[in-house]
Design an enzyme around this catalytic site. Sequence first.
Site, PDB file in Angstrom:
ATOM      1  N   GLU A  22      35.084  36.908  35.125  1.00  0.00           N
ATOM      2  CA  GLU A  22      34.975  37.372  36.505  1.00  0.00           C
ATOM      3  C   GLU A  22      33.839  38.383  36.534  1.00  0.00           C
ATOM      4  O   GLU A  22      34.003  39.520  36.098  1.00  0.00           O
ATOM      5  CB  GLU A  22      36.294  38.004  36.964  1.00  0.00           C
ATOM      6  CG  GLU A  22      37.449  37.021  37.053  1.00  0.00           C
ATOM      7  CD  GLU A  22      37.216  35.921  38.067  1.00  0.00           C
ATOM      8  OE1 GLU A  22      36.510  36.179  39.074  1.00  0.00           O
ATOM      9  OE2 GLU A  22      37.704  34.804  37.867  1.00  0.00           O
ATOM     10  N   CYS A  55      32.926  44.242  43.083  1.00  0.00           N
ATOM     11  CA  CYS A  55      32.137  43.087  42.655  1.00  0.00           C
ATOM     12  C   CYS A  55      31.800  42.143  43.800  1.00  0.00           C
ATOM     13  O   CYS A  55      30.811  41.417  43.739  1.00  0.00           O
ATOM     14  CB  CYS A  55      32.859  42.329  41.540  1.00  0.00           C
ATOM     15  SG  CYS A  55      34.506  41.751  41.991  1.00  0.00           S
TER      16      CYS A  55
END
Length: 458
Positions: A214, A248
């Site tokens: 991720e 993110c």
Amino acid sequence: MVESEIRKEEYTIPLREFFYKGTTRDVDCRIGRLKALRRAITGQMEEINAALWRDLRKSGGESYLTEIGMVLGEIDYHVKHLRQWVKPRRLATPLAFWPSKSRIMYEPYGVVLIIAPWNYPFQLLLEPLIGAISAGNCAVLKPSPFAPATAEVIKKIIAAVFEPGYVSVFDGEGDVVEQLLRERFDYIFFTGGSRFGQYVMEMAAKHLTPVTLELGGKSPCIVGRGANVKIAARRTAWGKFINAGQTCVAPDYVFVYEDQRAEFVEAVRLAVKRFYGDYPYESPDYPRIVHREGTERLARLMHSSGQVVVGGEVNVEEKYIAPTVLIDVEADSPIMREEIFGPILPVLTYREIDDVIRFVNKREKPLALYYFGPEQEAREVLNRTSSGGACVNDTIVHLANPRLPFGGVGMSGVGKYHGKASFELFSNLRSVVKSFTFFDNHFRYAPYKHLNLLKKFM
């Protein structure tokens, strides 16, 4: 070699021994531990909030919205659906292999390694853990050293719920991660930057260990000409400045139609004032940058690219960067070449949507893409671009729905999780065919006299 073997026993042997007992395969055990984890979290709520404040100066409201609440919701979703998920899935079998039955069984991988970052130190460690436990695995957790207060609370919670052989937490700096990655795990889940993600994949390849990465990247936000500019600005500002931009999937930069830039910038200014008051530095709802080095990096990016029209204040000692908007940013400027990961929003302009689509497609595939505007143009943007996830007329909310798989594509990540996707991610989909002996189909055996007939049933 001897030292390495000793360390290997310290890290993984107890977990493998525990896994081979078969305790984690029991569905009642999995659900019971997930419920116990929920009770432990709710019982430590004040300590979790205090830890997140010490590490990142997150308010109680933001901590619940972006960390604690998401973890509790994920637990509830798994507890509600796990018994259905674990059932073997029946599938049809070709007639040529009659009498046989086919099914898919969901079995745990074994011992998994979960490496978490510092920006959401509670959520991004425990959400993948929920999936690992739900699928029946044992787990080694590696929290970030940059969020030490949160790591300490997590260790208390884990110790209260799991035996050391079931789930273990390993603190430490980069040398601990290095040692863990040298060992053989059955699955590795990593959240963090692309550069270290490549290293994780390289180390995992030595054992052919499957990985989920991720990562991140530069997630674009596009404000269409027909968009509600005020709402687009407010929701972009919320997605950008939550956690001081250290998200993110935060909008990394925004494209607005050239005649609407002034209106958009002013709407962002008003949104920042509404969120954090006239002086965000004094707001209890505005977090800080994780460390001094990160603050200095962001200050360099801001001062080397474009013109500041909102914010711009910096206090390195206090790890503070104000919510900031830049205009007149060149496409090849430093701030457009790397993920910002901070509260600085470059605003670029365009005349034709085709130019924006080409701009996005010339760069690495982002973790998220956001579009504000008419439905028809939204479909065009989505059809002609690629990203891990996307929102239309909103930002970042797609990751909060446990029914939606979350993850990247290309350089923004490998693999999807959340909800059922987490259960499946940490499960080996084992294909099983059960044949019966009351009848033996001779068509499949040599010398294949009935091949033409067999072809009709294949």
